[in-house]
Design a protein around this motif. Sequence first.
Motif, PDB file in Angstrom:
ATOM      1  N   ARG A 167       0.864  -1.192   0.000  1.00 19.63           N
ATOM      2  CA  ARG A 167       0.000   0.000   0.000  1.00 19.63           C
ATOM      3  C   ARG A 167       0.888   1.224   0.000  1.00 19.63           C
ATOM      4  O   ARG A 167       1.624   1.475   0.954  1.00 19.63           O
ATOM      5  CB  ARG A 167      -0.924   0.009   1.205  1.00 19.63           C
ATOM      6  CG  ARG A 167      -1.892   1.174   1.223  1.00 19.63           C
ATOM      7  CD  ARG A 167      -2.733   1.165   2.491  1.00 19.63           C
ATOM      8  NE  ARG A 167      -3.668   0.059   2.521  1.00 19.63           N
ATOM      9  CZ  ARG A 167      -4.882   0.101   2.008  1.00 19.63           C
ATOM     10  NH1 ARG A 167      -5.314   1.198   1.417  1.00 19.63           N
ATOM     11  NH2 ARG A 167      -5.686  -0.941   2.100  1.00 19.63           N
ATOM     12  N   LEU A 168       0.835   1.967  -1.082  1.00 18.76           N
ATOM     13  CA  LEU A 168       1.737   3.092  -1.292  1.00 18.76           C
ATOM     14  C   LEU A 168       0.960   4.407  -1.264  1.00 18.76           C
ATOM     15  O   LEU A 168      -0.047   4.543  -1.962  1.00 18.76           O
ATOM     16  CB  LEU A 168       2.425   2.925  -2.647  1.00 18.76           C
ATOM     17  CG  LEU A 168       3.535   3.879  -3.034  1.00 18.76           C
ATOM     18  CD1 LEU A 168       4.640   3.890  -2.006  1.00 18.76           C
ATOM     19  CD2 LEU A 168       4.084   3.497  -4.396  1.00 18.76           C
ATOM     20  N   SER A 169       1.423   5.328  -0.425  1.00 15.10           N
ATOM     21  CA  SER A 169       0.828   6.669  -0.353  1.00 15.10           C
ATOM     22  C   SER A 169       1.911   7.678  -0.672  1.00 15.10           C
ATOM     23  O   SER A 169       3.021   7.591  -0.131  1.00 15.10           O
ATOM     24  CB  SER A 169       0.248   6.931   1.033  1.00 15.10           C
ATOM     25  OG  SER A 169      -0.764   5.996   1.342  1.00 15.10           O
ATOM     26  N   ILE A 170       1.586   8.605  -1.537  1.00 17.70           N
ATOM     27  CA  ILE A 170       2.548   9.643  -1.919  1.00 17.70           C
ATOM     28  C   ILE A 170       2.012  10.991  -1.460  1.00 17.70           C
ATOM     29  O   ILE A 170       0.875  11.356  -1.785  1.00 17.70           O
ATOM     30  CB  ILE A 170       2.819   9.630  -3.432  1.00 17.70           C
ATOM     31  CG1 ILE A 170       3.567   8.365  -3.832  1.00 17.70           C
ATOM     32  CG2 ILE A 170       3.662  10.833  -3.838  1.00 17.70           C
ATOM     33  CD1 ILE A 170       2.728   7.204  -4.208  1.00 17.70           C
ATOM     34  N   LEU A 171       2.844  11.704  -0.723  1.00 13.78           N
ATOM     35  CA  LEU A 171       2.434  13.000  -0.184  1.00 13.78           C
ATOM     36  C   LEU A 171       2.857  14.136  -1.106  1.00 13.78           C
ATOM     37  O   LEU A 171       3.871  14.029  -1.801  1.00 13.78           O
ATOM     38  CB  LEU A 171       3.042  13.200   1.201  1.00 13.78           C
ATOM     39  CG  LEU A 171       2.697  12.105   2.225  1.00 13.78           C
ATOM     40  CD1 LEU A 171       3.392  12.386   3.528  1.00 13.78           C
ATOM     41  CD2 LEU A 171       1.199  11.999   2.404  1.00 13.78           C
TER      42      LEU A 171
END
Lengths: 114, 114
Positions: free
Chosen positions: A110-114
């Motif tokens: 699960r990848l989140s990019i800010l």
Amino acid sequence: SAVISQKPSRDICQRGTSLTIQCQVDSQVTMMFWYRQQPGQSLTLIATANQGSEATYESGFVIDKFPISRPNLTFSTLTVSNMSPEDSSIYLCSVITGPNQPQHFGDGTRLSIL
Amino acid sequence: SQQGEEDPQALSIQEGENATMNCSYKTSINNLQWYRQNSGRGLVHLILIRSNEREKHSGRLRVTLDTSKKSSSLLITASRAADTASYFCATDARGGGSNYKLTFGKGTLLTVNP
């Protein structure tokens, strides 16, 4: 069935950076694939990871953005390059051992990019 | 490319009831597979049904396949709260060069209320 280990399970990354996801299988498999699942969506195939040669990409996915390696029959990596918030997704690897066999999936990253 | 379609998109039932989910697809297939996904985690393989099979059972699961209508159904009997998940069908297209790639439907979100 094959046991698939995918690392990392999740990460939060900064815009413009790259992340490499690893997929390790406990036995030799015929085919390995990488899928993307955007939030609230179904799975879309990114590419087929070919052992010892360049991956085969699906329409809309390019090697510069998603370089893939598969040095042997049990291991593959997917890199998500120059990430933007639109790349926030779950990335999953899958494997199959032969025709008309179940395709099994890792637990996903699960990848989140800010 | 072919795209599976599940219906309903969401299904809410009481524990003990049966749940039926349907899947349609567009082109000829080698097989059709059903998966479960809990809370955005990895996919768990449930059943693979081949194009020459009409029905398959696994525990409380029953899958049917009608290739003339290009459709499949997944029946979960005596549902439990733990069956709450998203359910996806995926098809492996017939024809040269398919290389076991799966095309996923949009999924059905099943909620089983205690």
